[in-house]
Scaffold this motif. Structure first.
Motif, mmCIF file in Angstrom:
data_model
loop_
_atom_site.group_PDB
_atom_site.id
_atom_site.type_symbol
_atom_site.label_atom_id
_atom_site.label_comp_id
_atom_site.label_asym_id
_atom_site.label_seq_id
_atom_site.Cartn_x
_atom_site.Cartn_y
_atom_site.Cartn_z
ATOM 1 N N VAL B 40 0.844 -1.260 -0.012
ATOM 2 C CA VAL B 40 -0.161 0.028 0.059
ATOM 3 C C VAL B 40 1.000 1.346 -0.077
ATOM 4 O O VAL B 40 0.695 2.212 -0.859
ATOM 5 C CB VAL B 40 -1.059 0.076 1.080
ATOM 6 N N ARG B 41 1.920 1.175 0.872
ATOM 7 C CA ARG B 41 2.885 2.233 0.892
ATOM 8 C C ARG B 41 3.413 2.496 -0.471
ATOM 9 O O ARG B 41 3.337 3.736 -0.852
ATOM 10 C CB ARG B 41 3.915 2.077 1.849
ATOM 11 N N GLU B 42 3.884 1.522 -1.039
ATOM 12 C CA GLU B 42 4.444 1.582 -2.612
ATOM 13 C C GLU B 42 3.533 2.304 -3.595
ATOM 14 O O GLU B 42 3.843 3.006 -4.456
ATOM 15 C CB GLU B 42 5.210 0.474 -2.893
ATOM 16 N N ALA B 43 2.350 1.663 -3.267
ATOM 17 C CA ALA B 43 1.505 1.968 -4.418
ATOM 18 C C ALA B 43 0.692 3.141 -4.407
ATOM 19 O O ALA B 43 0.460 3.935 -5.479
ATOM 20 C CB ALA B 43 0.201 0.704 -4.421
ATOM 21 N N TRP B 44 0.684 3.807 -3.039
ATOM 22 C CA TRP B 44 0.211 5.137 -2.973
ATOM 23 C C TRP B 44 1.094 6.210 -3.496
ATOM 24 O O TRP B 44 2.243 6.229 -3.398
ATOM 25 C CB TRP B 44 0.069 5.422 -1.384
ATOM 26 N N SER B 45 0.441 7.110 -4.186
ATOM 27 C CA SER B 45 0.787 8.480 -4.532
ATOM 28 C C SER B 45 -0.001 9.412 -4.502
ATOM 29 O O SER B 45 -1.133 9.286 -5.078
ATOM 30 C CB SER B 45 1.387 8.283 -5.985
ATOM 31 N N HIS B 46 -0.004 10.718 -4.187
ATOM 32 C CA HIS B 46 -0.705 11.896 -4.068
ATOM 33 C C HIS B 46 -0.010 12.912 -4.652
ATOM 34 O O HIS B 46 1.225 12.926 -4.620
ATOM 35 C CB HIS B 46 -1.362 11.849 -2.757
ATOM 36 N N ARG B 47 -0.907 13.964 -5.048
ATOM 37 C CA ARG B 47 -0.403 15.198 -5.564
ATOM 38 C C ARG B 47 -0.950 16.393 -4.553
ATOM 39 O O ARG B 47 -2.082 16.315 -4.104
ATOM 40 C CB ARG B 47 -0.940 15.504 -7.172
ATOM 41 N N PRO B 48 -0.243 17.646 -4.831
ATOM 42 C CA PRO B 48 -0.706 18.522 -3.791
ATOM 43 C C PRO B 48 -2.256 18.953 -4.017
ATOM 44 O O PRO B 48 -2.538 18.994 -5.312
ATOM 45 C CB PRO B 48 0.357 19.701 -4.041
ATOM 46 N N GLY B 49 -2.914 18.969 -3.132
ATOM 47 C CA GLY B 49 -4.350 19.508 -3.216
ATOM 48 C C GLY B 49 -5.264 18.367 -3.028
ATOM 49 O O GLY B 49 -6.614 18.427 -3.091
ATOM 50 N N GLN B 50 -4.889 17.154 -3.013
ATOM 51 C CA GLN B 50 -5.550 15.877 -3.152
ATOM 52 C C GLN B 50 -6.050 15.571 -1.526
ATOM 53 O O GLN B 50 -5.408 16.236 -0.797
ATOM 54 C CB GLN B 50 -5.085 14.728 -3.809
ATOM 55 N N CYS B 51 -7.174 14.784 -1.426
ATOM 56 C CA CYS B 51 -7.624 14.724 -0.184
ATOM 57 C C CYS B 51 -7.554 13.189 0.234
ATOM 58 O O CYS B 51 -7.290 12.207 -0.679
ATOM 59 C CB CYS B 51 -9.019 15.035 0.160
ATOM 60 N N ALA B 52 -8.010 12.720 1.576
ATOM 61 C CA ALA B 52 -8.257 11.281 1.611
ATOM 62 C C ALA B 52 -9.333 11.121 2.554
ATOM 63 O O ALA B 52 -9.562 11.892 3.471
ATOM 64 C CB ALA B 52 -6.816 10.527 2.399
ATOM 65 N N MET B 53 -9.965 10.070 2.430
ATOM 66 C CA MET B 53 -10.849 9.679 3.565
ATOM 67 C C MET B 53 -10.184 8.897 4.952
ATOM 68 O O MET B 53 -9.734 7.921 4.729
ATOM 69 C CB MET B 53 -12.071 8.678 3.196
ATOM 70 N N ILE B 54 -10.457 9.517 5.854
ATOM 71 C CA ILE B 54 -9.740 8.979 7.062
ATOM 72 C C ILE B 54 -10.665 8.765 8.128
ATOM 73 O O ILE B 54 -11.547 9.352 8.119
ATOM 74 C CB ILE B 54 -8.346 9.931 7.597
ATOM 75 N N GLY B 55 -10.361 7.719 9.087
ATOM 76 C CA GLY B 55 -11.315 7.587 9.903
ATOM 77 C C GLY B 55 -11.062 6.319 11.109
ATOM 78 O O GLY B 55 -9.964 5.981 11.006
ATOM 79 N N VAL B 56 -12.002 5.945 11.917
ATOM 80 C CA VAL B 56 -11.979 5.125 12.728
ATOM 81 C C VAL B 56 -13.069 4.098 12.824
ATOM 82 O O VAL B 56 -14.304 4.613 12.555
ATOM 83 C CB VAL B 56 -11.788 5.863 14.216
ATOM 84 N N LEU B 57 -12.527 2.912 12.593
ATOM 85 C CA LEU B 57 -13.758 1.896 12.417
ATOM 86 C C LEU B 57 -14.880 1.897 13.650
ATOM 87 O O LEU B 57 -14.292 2.033 14.626
ATOM 88 C CB LEU B 57 -13.160 0.629 12.233
ATOM 89 N N GLY B 58 -16.127 1.981 13.379
ATOM 90 C CA GLY B 58 -16.935 2.081 14.439
ATOM 91 C C GLY B 58 -17.307 3.488 14.586
ATOM 92 O O GLY B 58 -18.438 3.886 15.215
ATOM 93 N N GLU B 59 -16.719 4.625 13.992
ATOM 94 C CA GLU B 59 -17.004 5.989 14.243
ATOM 95 C C GLU B 59 -17.337 6.559 12.876
ATOM 96 O O GLU B 59 -18.233 7.503 13.030
ATOM 97 C CB GLU B 59 -15.836 6.703 14.854
ATOM 98 N N GLY B 60 -16.727 6.184 12.026
ATOM 99 C CA GLY B 60 -16.849 6.992 10.654
ATOM 100 C C GLY B 60 -15.813 7.395 9.946
ATOM 101 O O GLY B 60 -14.668 7.128 10.370
ATOM 102 N N GLU B 61 -16.016 8.046 8.554
ATOM 103 C CA GLU B 61 -14.923 8.501 7.879
ATOM 104 C C GLU B 61 -15.028 10.084 7.833
ATOM 105 O O GLU B 61 -16.310 10.530 7.731
ATOM 106 C CB GLU B 61 -14.936 8.014 6.543
#
Lengths: 337, 282
Positions: B40-61
């Motif tokens: 996952v670390r290797e496949a991940w690439s992002h560009r300035p301006g992009q976002c991500a869905m972050i969260g905690v299981l059981g709480e949401g994203e």
């Protein structure tokens, strides 16, 4: 693709052939028709208007598990979607709606749940010979015998049913009941044509959609939005009962330590739908929400996917508690253009 | 990016470091996170301006700006204001805890197209989070850009994010950093006043310049107005939009502004496009 005639006397036998499958058909429940699972020995009839709720649940359930996990854990378990489903008696408008929302669910990133369910479902449609009071499918690209999205189309010819296979899935299913039917030599097709022409004439409600998608942006601040949304209660019935409405919410559900993340139908007519955590709401009143609903169906969706996201089933008109009428809204849009 | 084929499945990541950017009820906490799985670390690439869905299981994203530039290393940074259920849960996380991350989502700043130009970022409050990757990217590729000017403001000095990082920039000749707060404070050595006014006072030349602004809607509105006063063309101005989101991949419906889905067609918009989107500033 084959076209067959099935004598109505053989209908119970035909159902018997399908009975081994996970078969669903419209059945009366209270004062309305609903799609329900056909139990052994039951013979659903095809003499009904349309179901109150569109059968979109077969590809887009009202609530769907996206994955399961244990509270406090990090292991994610994806559901397996491998149940074959046969849906009998779906109306052409509702089948067409599936193909319309498929465009979104396949847009750029495939939606795995939608596509898996769609692959597992066989849709046996039923030609509308008695359109409902508020049906307007021909105005939005459909028709009483539209075949888009269907695997088989059945037309009630009186003494016989006329069955047309439309896809390989449909052909295969018809083949399984082949000994009950005779091949149509052309009389069935002709009789169907007449019935469809007659049905089209019975559709009273029309809207000329020409110019609406292009014209809507210019009506952004038009007073009509206030007018047509004035009586809206924000109940969301129009969207919940819409076969092309596809918006969903995502929530976590917890029972003890068993938890799941699921998605459920949502409605753009609800205030919370667009409410930011900050308290700011870009669509603060029903005027903006109604404007968005009409624009989404008749402008944005056309812009992105080249098709109107409305099939003219009339449910939002039939069941709006305050009689808001999308055909009337569109008429006012046309007038304002 | 997905390794399972299901774009809704988040990836497990470990919080390596956390710190508070600001205090108070709506405090902002920064998380530096690293994906657990190497692939996952290797496949991940992002560009300035992009976002991500972050969260905690059981709480949401929640959809959060990625506030680091890919030039900084194989980690992600998120600066999260404590606002609702999910961000409250995120704020509980400390170094060593697990976070769920999926993405990256959205378009990005066309930063490659801006090579050779002066970059002017104009931020307000938490709005500096999506701008920070631009600043870091330009710093890392300094020879490719004519210069970088940063205007950043908040209500009080305590509401400014990434404060420690600006000192060095202020000392540099061709990377200039201008901080401002709304009202006078003791020991505050920088500007006092609103961001749009500071922009006018600095009077940057629009020549060969790209201006990017992020912040509260009211600030953006006045910044855009003032950029026009300074002679900036619509094509030279960029901003980001935000809306409530659930899926992040253009399916759930709610984040549209007119016919644009903020999660896919945005969050970055050139003003030349944005000015014709009816709901953009609603």
């Amino acid at each position: 693709m084959s076209a067959m005639l099935l004598n109505k006397e053989k209908w119970p036998e035909f159902i018997g052939k399908l009975a081994g499958k996970n078969l669903w058909a419209p059945q009366a429940e209270g004062d309305a028709m609903h799609f329900a699972q056909v139990k052994e020995g039951e013979t659903p009839g095809l003499d009904f208007g349309n179901t109150r709720v569109p059968p979109k649940k077969f590809i887009f359930p009202q609530t769907e598990t996206m994955y399961r996990f244990q509270l406090g854990g990090t292991n994610i378990e994806e559901p397996v979607i491998d149940d074959e489903v046969v849906v009998l008696g779906i109306r052409p408008c509702d089948a067409r709606a599936n193909k319309i929302i498929e465009k979104l669910f396949k847009w750029d990133v495939d939606d795995p749940y939608f596509l898996a369910r769609q692959e597992k479902v066989t849709l046996i449609g039923l030609t509308c010979t008695e359109p409902g009071l508020n049906c307007f499918c021909p105005s939005v690209g459909g028709g009483p015998a539209s075949t888009d999205g269907l695997d088989i189309l059945i037309t009630d010819l009186g003494e016989n049913y006329y069955l047309e296979a439309l896809t390989n899935k449909g052909e295969k299913l018809l083949g399984e009941a082949g000994d009950l039917m005779v091949e149509d030599k052309g009389d069935g097709a002709k009789a169907k044509e007449k019935l469809v022409a007659a049905a089209e004439k019975k559709i009273n409600r029309t809207v000329d959609t020409k110019g609406i998608p292009e014209g809507l942006p210019g009506l952004w601040e038009d007073p009509l939005w206030k007018r047509v949304s004035a009586s809206c209660l924000g109940c969301g019935t129009c969207t919940y009962l819409c076969p092309t409405c596809h918006c969903f919410d995502i929530q976590d559900e917890i029972e003890g330590f068993d938890a799941r993340r699921c998605r459920m139908w949502d409605s753009c007519m609800f205030e919370e739908y667009t409410l930011h955590t900050s308290g700011h709401n870009p669509r603060p009143t029903r005027r903006e929400r109604t404007r968005n609903r009409i624009n989404h169906k008749y402008n944005y969706y056309v812009d992105k996917f080249d098709v109107i996201a409305c099939v003219g089933c009339g449910r939002c008109i039939n069941l709006c508690p305050v009689n808001i009428d999308i055909v009337e809204i569109l008429r006012q849009v046309k007038e304002a253009l | 990016m997905t390794t399972t084929g299901n774009p809704y499945i988040p990836h497990l990541a470990t919080v390596e470091e956390t710190w508070y950017e600001t205090g108070g009820e709506r405090c902002i906490k920064t998380f530096k996170v690293v994906f657990d799985e190497e692939k996952v670390r290797e496949a991940w690439s992002h560009r300035p301006g992009q976002c991500a869905m972050i969260g905690v299981l059981g709480e949401g994203e929640s959809m959060i700006s990625i506030s680091c530039s890919p030039t900084e290393g194989k980690f992600l940074r998120f600066s999260v204001m404590r606002m609702g259920k999910v961000t409250q849960a995120l704020h509980q996380l400390e170094a060593g805890d697990k976070m769920m991350v999926r993405g990256p989502y959205g378009n990005s700043f066309p930063i490659e197209d801006w090579q050779g130009k002066q970059i002017l970022t104009i931020g307000g409050g938490i709005g500096q989070a999506p701008l920070r990757p631009i600043v870091e990217f330009v710093k890392a590729n300094r020879d490719k850009y004519a210069g970088l000017t940063m205007i950043y403001g908040a209500r009080t000095s305590g509401d400014l994010c990434f404060k420690g990082e600006f000192e060095e920039m202020s000392k540099s000749d061709d990377l200039s950093c201008h901080l401002t707060i709304d009202v006078e404070e003791e020991e505050w050595e920088h500007n006092v006043g609103f961001v749009p006014q500071m922009l006018l006072d600095l009077n940057p030349s629009p020549e060969n310049t790209i201006a990017i602004t992020c912040g509260p809607p009211i600030m953006i509105r006045f910044v855009l107005e003032n950029l026009k006063k300074l002679g900036f063309e619509d094509e030279q101005i960029y901003t980001t939009l935000e809306n409530r989101m659930k899926c992040g991949i253009g399916k759930c419906g709610r984040c549209n502004a007119g016919n644009m889905y903020v999660c896919k067609d945005g969050p970055v918009f050139c003003y030349a496009v944005l000015k014709d989107i009816p709901e953009a500033f609603a």
